[in-house]
Design an enzyme around this catalytic site. Structure first.
Site, short mmCIF file in Angstrom:
data_model
loop_
_atom_site.label_atom_id
_atom_site.label_comp_id
_atom_site.label_asym_id
_atom_site.label_seq_id
_atom_site.Cartn_x
_atom_site.Cartn_y
_atom_site.Cartn_z
N SER A 1 0.97 -1.29 0.23
CA SER A 1 -0.16 -0.33 -0.23
C SER A 1 0.27 1.04 0.11
O SER A 1 1.43 1.39 -1.06
CB SER A 1 -0.76 0.36 1.09
OG SER A 1 -1.87 0.83 1.22
N GLU B 1 -9.54 -4.49 -5.04
CA GLU B 1 -9.52 -3.56 -4.69
C GLU B 1 -9.36 -2.11 -5.59
O GLU B 1 -8.89 -2.47 -7.03
CB GLU B 1 -8.62 -3.42 -4.22
CG GLU B 1 -6.90 -4.46 -5.39
CD GLU B 1 -5.54 -3.78 -4.19
OE1 GLU B 1 -5.45 -3.27 -3.32
OE2 GLU B 1 -5.18 -5.06 -4.09
N HIS C 1 -7.75 -5.50 -1.34
CA HIS C 1 -6.08 -4.72 -0.72
C HIS C 1 -5.31 -5.55 0.84
O HIS C 1 -5.98 -5.53 1.20
CB HIS C 1 -7.00 -3.08 -0.02
CG HIS C 1 -5.52 -2.72 0.20
ND1 HIS C 1 -4.34 -1.64 -0.71
CD2 HIS C 1 -5.39 -1.42 0.84
CE1 HIS C 1 -3.90 -1.53 -0.72
NE2 HIS C 1 -3.68 -0.96 0.60
#
Length: 323
Positions: free
Chosen positions: A163, A257, A287
């Protein structure tokens, strides 16, 4: 030579992942959508890492605190991994640049370490709103520089992150190379944030179905972390950077996602610059599903792929030294 990225569709989504996605969509996503983006709330987000004490390490894993950096860090050794191994993963955690840390990611990183057969240096870079993105990048580059000073060869270092940490897994090598440091052996990015343009995420087909990330909230993150920045700034937006010279890259993303678009755009950008890139799209996964591998069992298979990639790109360095 410009080329298309290698895209691998990974089929199969177990019941655990399906139920987890449904639960997150009904519980966590509405909470995130309504959370106030205030200084107090952001400071509370920074405390989320302490909840990570409830996440136990895999059996046989251990950690060693590192105090040589300006930020918190630790060595993570998966089960059976020797501290004398001279290959290493440099890992940057996710959390929207404002949350999570060593504790929340320790279990997943230990699994990656075991899969790769090498220790991981997990770096808890200092986070906004207390510092700027320049300080975040400085912490990450300094961690890489410290590894080099400890005698690790660049061809034995794999940079990884998820991320926001996936963003840093690209931004750090770019800034390190700009500072004259050698490139690492490879990059493994899990559900990376790579594009500062939030409108593209809001328009993405996955925006309404992402299990727990409401796309409009990403705009708040960008305003906080990148205030006043041009969305196409090549030194802050990986999808607009000159990525020539970056090492072989593995990108993993879930098919449902909202950051799948970032992963796809980055993979195309890398391939167009001649950087070998494999994009794995995992069916039905959300995610950073790898961190939920105890529920989403496909995460274990994805972690095994990360380990295989780390071994592959560092073995290339062995061959170069033997030549």
């Amino acid at each position: 030579m410009p080329a298309a990225p290698m895209i691998e569709e990974r089929p199969g989504c177990g019941l655990g992942a399906k139920l987890f996605a449904r639960l997150m969509r009904r519980t966590l996503r509405p909470i995130i959508a309504r959370l106030p983006w205030t200084p107090l709330a952001l400071r509370m987000a920074g405390l989320l890492d302490y909840a990570g004490v409830l996440i136990v390490r895999p059996r046989g894993a251990r950690t060693v605190k590192v105090t040589a950096l300006d930020c918190a860090a630790e060595w993570v050794y998966g089960a059976g991994v020797s501290p004398t191994t001279r290959k290493v993963i440099l890992y940057f955690h996710g959390g929207g640049f404002v949350a999570c840390g060593l504790r929340t990611h320790r279990r997943m990183i230990a699994r990656i370490s075991r899969a790769a057969g090498m220790p991981a240096l997990s770096v808890a870079y200092r986070m906004p709103p207390n510092v700027t993105i320049a300080t975040v990048l400085e912490d990450c580059v300094n961690a890489y520089r410290w590894l080099l000073e400890q005698g690790y060869e660049p061809e034995d270092i794999v940079v990884a992150g998820d991320s926001a940490g996936g963003y840093l897994s690209f931004a750090m090598p770019l800034h390190a190379m700009r500072a004259g440091l050698p490139r690492p052996a490879g990059i493994a990015a899990l559900s990376p944030f790579t594009d500062l343009d939030v409108d593209r995420k809001i328009a993405h087909p996955n925006a309404p179905i992402d299990p727990y990330i409401p796309a409009p909230r990403i705009r708040d993150m960008v305003r906080l972390v990148f205030p006043g920045v041009e969305l196409t700034d090549p030194w802050l937006s990986p999808v607009h950077a000159d990525v020539r010279g970056l090492p072989p890259t593995l990108i993993q993303a879930g098919s449902i996602e909202v950051l799948l678009g970032d992963a796809e755009t980055m993979a195309r950008h890398l391939a167009a610059a001649g950087v070998p890139c494999t994009l794995q799209i995992w069916e039905g996964q959300g995610h950073v599903f790898q961190v939920f591998a105890d529920i989403c069992r496909e995460g274990l298979a994805a972690i095994a792929e990360i380990g295989a990639f780390a071994r592959q790109v560092t073995a290339a360095g062995d061959r170069q030294r033997a030549a």
